[in-house]
Scaffold this motif. Structure first.
Motif, PDB file in Angstrom:
ATOM      1  N   VAL A 110       0.877  -1.174   0.000  1.00  0.00           N
ATOM      2  CA  VAL A 110       0.000   0.000   0.000  1.00  0.00           C
ATOM      3  C   VAL A 110       0.909   1.217   0.000  1.00  0.00           C
ATOM      4  CG1 VAL A 110      -1.768   1.285   1.246  1.00  0.00           C
ATOM      5  CG2 VAL A 110      -1.819  -1.210   1.246  1.00  0.00           C
ATOM      6  N   ILE A 111       0.788   2.080  -1.017  1.00  0.00           N
ATOM      7  CA  ILE A 111       1.750   3.175  -1.169  1.00  0.00           C
ATOM      8  C   ILE A 111       1.158   4.543  -0.840  1.00  0.00           C
ATOM      9  CG2 ILE A 111       3.211   1.970  -2.823  1.00  0.00           C
ATOM     10  CD1 ILE A 111       1.787   3.415  -5.072  1.00  0.00           C
ATOM     11  N   ASN A 112      -0.096   4.589  -0.388  1.00  0.00           N
ATOM     12  CA  ASN A 112      -0.674   5.888  -0.022  1.00  0.00           C
ATOM     13  C   ASN A 112      -1.149   5.903   1.426  1.00  0.00           C
ATOM     14  OD1 ASN A 112      -2.894   4.160  -0.484  1.00  0.00           O
ATOM     15  ND2 ASN A 112      -4.226   5.893  -1.030  1.00  0.00           N
ATOM     16  N   ALA A 113      -0.515   5.090   2.290  1.00  0.00           N
ATOM     17  CA  ALA A 113      -0.914   5.065   3.699  1.00  0.00           C
ATOM     18  C   ALA A 113      -0.638   6.421   4.339  1.00  0.00           C
ATOM     19  CB  ALA A 113      -0.154   3.957   4.436  1.00  0.00           C
ATOM     20  N   LYS A 114      -1.621   6.937   5.048  1.00  0.00           N
ATOM     21  CA  LYS A 114      -1.475   8.252   5.670  1.00  0.00           C
ATOM     22  C   LYS A 114      -2.317   8.330   6.936  1.00  0.00           C
ATOM     23  CE  LYS A 114      -5.088  10.205   2.657  1.00  0.00           C
ATOM     24  NZ  LYS A 114      -5.369   8.923   1.981  1.00  0.00           N
ATOM     25  N   VAL A 115      -1.951   9.258   7.786  1.00  0.00           N
ATOM     26  CA  VAL A 115      -2.705   9.519   9.011  1.00  0.00           C
ATOM     27  C   VAL A 115      -2.841  11.031   9.155  1.00  0.00           C
ATOM     28  CG1 VAL A 115      -0.585   9.442  10.391  1.00  0.00           C
ATOM     29  CG2 VAL A 115      -2.804   9.152  11.504  1.00  0.00           C
ATOM     30  N   PHE A 129       3.102   7.366   5.620  1.00  0.00           N
ATOM     31  CA  PHE A 129       4.068   6.430   6.185  1.00  0.00           C
ATOM     32  C   PHE A 129       4.117   5.178   5.315  1.00  0.00           C
ATOM     33  CE2 PHE A 129       0.012   5.557   8.255  1.00  0.00           C
ATOM     34  CZ  PHE A 129      -0.072   4.171   8.285  1.00  0.00           C
ATOM     35  N   THR A 130       5.279   4.532   5.313  1.00  0.00           N
ATOM     36  CA  THR A 130       5.484   3.353   4.482  1.00  0.00           C
ATOM     37  C   THR A 130       5.627   2.081   5.307  1.00  0.00           C
ATOM     38  OG1 THR A 130       7.871   3.793   4.468  1.00  0.00           O
ATOM     39  CG2 THR A 130       6.590   4.660   2.624  1.00  0.00           C
ATOM     40  N   GLU A 131       5.772   2.219   6.640  1.00  0.00           N
ATOM     41  CA  GLU A 131       5.881   1.046   7.490  1.00  0.00           C
ATOM     42  C   GLU A 131       4.552   0.307   7.565  1.00  0.00           C
ATOM     43  OE1 GLU A 131       6.613   4.147   8.281  1.00  0.00           O
ATOM     44  OE2 GLU A 131       8.313   4.311   9.671  1.00  0.00           O
ATOM     45  N   GLN A 132       4.616  -0.970   7.857  1.00  0.00           N
ATOM     46  CA  GLN A 132       3.382  -1.730   8.023  1.00  0.00           C
ATOM     47  C   GLN A 132       2.698  -1.387   9.338  1.00  0.00           C
ATOM     48  OE1 GLN A 132       3.768  -5.922   7.320  1.00  0.00           O
ATOM     49  NE2 GLN A 132       1.805  -6.426   8.252  1.00  0.00           N
ATOM     50  N   ASN A 133       3.489  -1.063  10.368  1.00  0.00           N
ATOM     51  CA  ASN A 133       2.946  -0.729  11.677  1.00  0.00           C
ATOM     52  C   ASN A 133       3.649   0.504  12.239  1.00  0.00           C
ATOM     53  OD1 ASN A 133       1.080  -3.092  12.665  1.00  0.00           O
ATOM     54  ND2 ASN A 133       2.843  -4.092  11.730  1.00  0.00           N
ATOM     55  N   ILE A 134       2.886   1.529  12.618  1.00  0.00           N
ATOM     56  CA  ILE A 134       3.425   2.638  13.395  1.00  0.00           C
ATOM     57  C   ILE A 134       2.507   2.854  14.587  1.00  0.00           C
ATOM     58  CG2 ILE A 134       4.435   3.731  11.362  1.00  0.00           C
ATOM     59  CD1 ILE A 134       2.328   5.958  11.663  1.00  0.00           C
ATOM     60  N   THR A 135       3.087   3.250  15.708  1.00  0.00           N
ATOM     61  CA  THR A 135       2.305   3.429  16.919  1.00  0.00           C
ATOM     62  C   THR A 135       1.643   4.801  16.946  1.00  0.00           C
ATOM     63  OG1 THR A 135       4.138   4.372  18.197  1.00  0.00           O
ATOM     64  CG2 THR A 135       3.950   1.952  18.138  1.00  0.00           C
ATOM     65  N   GLY A 183      -3.542   1.121  19.825  1.00  0.00           N
ATOM     66  CA  GLY A 183      -2.128   1.291  20.117  1.00  0.00           C
ATOM     67  C   GLY A 183      -1.314   1.524  18.854  1.00  0.00           C
ATOM     68  N   TYR A 184      -1.763   0.904  17.756  1.00  0.00           N
ATOM     69  CA  TYR A 184      -1.122   1.104  16.460  1.00  0.00           C
ATOM     70  C   TYR A 184      -2.069   1.858  15.533  1.00  0.00           C
ATOM     71  CZ  TYR A 184       2.848  -1.900  17.497  1.00  0.00           C
ATOM     72  OH  TYR A 184       3.989  -2.418  18.041  1.00  0.00           O
ATOM     73  N   VAL A 185      -1.485   2.755  14.744  1.00  0.00           N
ATOM     74  CA  VAL A 185      -2.247   3.548  13.788  1.00  0.00           C
ATOM     75  C   VAL A 185      -2.474   2.726  12.523  1.00  0.00           C
ATOM     76  CG1 VAL A 185      -2.097   5.556  12.270  1.00  0.00           C
ATOM     77  CG2 VAL A 185      -1.462   5.758  14.673  1.00  0.00           C
ATOM     78  N   LYS A 186      -3.633   2.910  11.909  1.00  0.00           N
ATOM     79  CA  LYS A 186      -3.920   2.279  10.631  1.00  0.00           C
ATOM     80  C   LYS A 186      -4.106   3.363   9.565  1.00  0.00           C
ATOM     81  CE  LYS A 186      -5.828  -2.041  12.363  1.00  0.00           C
ATOM     82  NZ  LYS A 186      -6.858  -3.086  12.200  1.00  0.00           N
TER      83      LYS A 186
END
Length: 228
Positions: A110-115, A129-135, A183-186
């Protein structure tokens, strides 16, 4: 102070989360095999031959509202309920089982992950973000951390996942949320940091006591001058 009881989580197991592919996600799919020429029909060619993020976003596979993508040769494929890794395995098996490719390798990202971080933070905005998991703490750190006027006891997280809207409330002064659902952002989460009580009161002129005293002093001076 953040995580005032964090010591009780020392040496506890980290629970990573797997994010399923959602509508409006943009996927980058790369198919490879022992004979590179055989994979050409299954790989989108990036415009201009470049590898910039902007071009990859334009040429990526946009997931429809029905959770489908239009893949070369194979046509419409459903990605509903699958993580990128699960979809990689599914696509690999499909290409091999239907005789398209022999022993292919498929990579899906997924190349457009954002928060989005809003409210009482030093740098509100949208962060990719490009990581699979960020807190949650990583997302807030990207926004420059909470301002001193931010309400640490009630961080609101709005999440849309699998057609449902979820609302979470996190108390950053406690550590209970570390192993919780938020706890983790999606991707596409919205994080809202509400202002503290004093900040809310200072926003209104009438509820600001120093402002009221100043107003009273001005009115009293005006009355004295007029009545003289």
């Amino acid at each position: 102070m953040y995580l005032q009881d964090v010591d009780q989580h020392h040496n506890t197991e980290i629970k990573y989360t797997s994010t399923t592919i959602q509508p409006n996600d943009i996927l980058r799919i790369n198919v490879s095999a022992l004979v590179p020429e055989s994979t050409i029909p299954y790989n989108e060619v990036t415009s201009g031959g470049g590898q910039s993020v902007e071009l990859m976003l334009l040429d990526g596979y946009l997931v429809s509202e029905n959770s489908t993508i239009n893949f070369p040769v194979l046509g419409l494929i459903s990605v509903k309920g699958m993580t990128p890794i699960e979809f990689s395995d599914f696509l690999k098996e499909k290409l091999e089982a239907e005789g398209h490719l022999k022993n292919p390798s498929v990579n899906v990202r997924v190349i457009n992950a954002k928060v989005m971080v809003l409210g009482e933070v030093n740098n509100p905005g949208t962060y990719n973000f490009t990581e699979q998991n960020i807190t949650l703490l990583q997302a807030l750190a990207n926004a420059g951390d909470l301002a001193i006027t931010g309400k640490r006891e009630d961080i609101t997280v709005i999440r849309e996942e699998d057609g449902l809207r979820k609302i979470g409330h996190v108390d950053l002064t406690s550590s209970d949320w570390l192993d919780g659902e938020f706890g983790y952002v999606k991707p596409n989460d919205v994080i809202i940091v509400n202002p503290s009580g004093p900040k809310v009161k200072s926003a209104g002129f009438i509820t600001n006591i120093p402002s009221l005293l100043s107003l009273f002093s001005i009115l009293l001076s005006t009355v004295i001058i007029i009545t003289r």
